[in-house]
Design a protein around this motif. Structure first.
Motif, PDB file in Angstrom:
ATOM      1  N   ASN A  40       0.822  -1.215   0.000  1.00  0.00           N
ATOM      2  CA  ASN A  40       0.000   0.000   0.000  1.00  0.00           C
ATOM      3  C   ASN A  40       0.855   1.264   0.000  1.00  0.00           C
ATOM      4  N   LEU A  41       1.847   1.282  -0.863  1.00  0.00           N
ATOM      5  CA  LEU A  41       2.712   2.452  -0.956  1.00  0.00           C
ATOM      6  C   LEU A  41       1.967   3.587  -1.640  1.00  0.00           C
ATOM      7  N   SER A  42       2.326   4.784  -1.288  1.00  0.00           N
ATOM      8  CA  SER A  42       1.714   5.945  -1.921  1.00  0.00           C
ATOM      9  C   SER A  42       2.793   6.764  -2.604  1.00  0.00           C
ATOM     10  N   LEU A  43       2.364   7.594  -3.517  1.00  0.00           N
ATOM     11  CA  LEU A  43       3.278   8.430  -4.276  1.00  0.00           C
ATOM     12  C   LEU A  43       3.469   9.768  -3.575  1.00  0.00           C
ATOM     13  N   GLU A  44       4.535  10.457  -3.922  1.00  0.00           N
ATOM     14  CA  GLU A  44       4.798  11.789  -3.378  1.00  0.00           C
ATOM     15  C   GLU A  44       3.675  12.743  -3.792  1.00  0.00           C
ATOM     16  N   ASP A  45       3.534  13.833  -3.048  1.00  0.00           N
ATOM     17  CA  ASP A  45       2.486  14.808  -3.355  1.00  0.00           C
ATOM     18  C   ASP A  45       2.823  15.675  -4.552  1.00  0.00           C
ATOM     19  N   SER A  46       4.102  15.776  -4.884  1.00  0.00           N
ATOM     20  CA  SER A  46       4.487  16.563  -6.049  1.00  0.00           C
ATOM     21  C   SER A  46       5.624  15.859  -6.776  1.00  0.00           C
ATOM     22  N   ILE A  47       5.576  15.950  -8.089  1.00  0.00           N
ATOM     23  CA  ILE A  47       6.625  15.375  -8.930  1.00  0.00           C
ATOM     24  C   ILE A  47       7.160  16.496  -9.799  1.00  0.00           C
ATOM     25  N   THR A  56      -4.972  12.179 -10.008  1.00  0.00           N
ATOM     26  CA  THR A  56      -3.726  12.138 -10.766  1.00  0.00           C
ATOM     27  C   THR A  56      -2.782  11.091 -10.193  1.00  0.00           C
ATOM     28  N   LYS A  57      -2.729  10.977  -8.862  1.00  0.00           N
ATOM     29  CA  LYS A  57      -1.910   9.935  -8.249  1.00  0.00           C
ATOM     30  C   LYS A  57      -2.401   8.550  -8.659  1.00  0.00           C
ATOM     31  N   LEU A  58      -3.722   8.391  -8.737  1.00  0.00           N
ATOM     32  CA  LEU A  58      -4.286   7.108  -9.146  1.00  0.00           C
ATOM     33  C   LEU A  58      -3.904   6.781 -10.581  1.00  0.00           C
ATOM     34  N   TYR A  59      -3.983   7.755 -11.477  1.00  0.00           N
ATOM     35  CA  TYR A  59      -3.599   7.532 -12.875  1.00  0.00           C
ATOM     36  C   TYR A  59      -2.108   7.231 -13.023  1.00  0.00           C
ATOM     37  N   VAL A  60      -1.284   7.923 -12.241  1.00  0.00           N
ATOM     38  CA  VAL A  60       0.160   7.666 -12.290  1.00  0.00           C
ATOM     39  C   VAL A  60       0.470   6.272 -11.767  1.00  0.00           C
TER      40      VAL A  60
END
Length: 150
Positions: A40-47, A56-60
């Motif tokens: 259940n890792l999550s992505l950073e808030d900004s790239i 957008t995080k879901l699409y990435v």
């Protein structure tokens, strides 16, 4: 030591190249599943300074999971429409994408997924630089071959 250098300099067979690309695709599938479903890792808030919303995080994350399609479909099935030089550039760009993905995850205590993406990217990068991940069928693709008659 000389035997190791001789092994590195030798060109792999077409079946070894295809098998390694299929294994790379399967490893990308399993790593994506482990990253987003098991850990259940999550992505950073900004790239790159661009703020990411929830959608957008879901699409990435879906794009990261679907990244297996490039090595498994294009390279594993030996579909190549580019010349040797452009294929090498495509492999190097794919490695850079894997490097970027390895830095997108939020840091946790047991984060091995980012290291694994980095190592996969490093392997693809060296394969792109050396050009040894191109099958013999496509080594001369896109080149005009003229015979010199004497």
């Amino acid at each position: 030591m000389m035997k190791l250098l001789g092994l590195i300099m030798k060109r792999p067979s077409d079946s070894q190249i295809r098998i390694s690309k299929i294994v790379l695709g399967i490893m990308l599938i399993l790593t994506g599943i482990v990253a987003f479903r098991v850990q259940n890792l999550s992505l950073e808030d900004s790239i790159f300074g661009i703020a990411l919303t929830g959608d957008t995080k879901l699409y990435v994350s879906y794009a990261i999971i679907a990244l297996w399609a490039i090595p498994l479909v294009l390279w594993g099935l030996d579909i190549n429409v580019l010349s040797r030089g452009r294929t090498r550039i495509l492999q190097i760009l794919f490695a850079i994408i894997l490097f970027i993905i390895s830095g997108m995850f939020v840091e946790t205590a047991n984060l091995w997924v980012d290291i694994f993406y980095f190592l996969l990217g490093l392997a693809v990068f060296f394969a792109g630089i050396t050009g040894k991940a191109i099958t013999k069928k496509w080594l001369k693709a896109g080149q005009k071959i003229t015979k010199i008659r004497v």
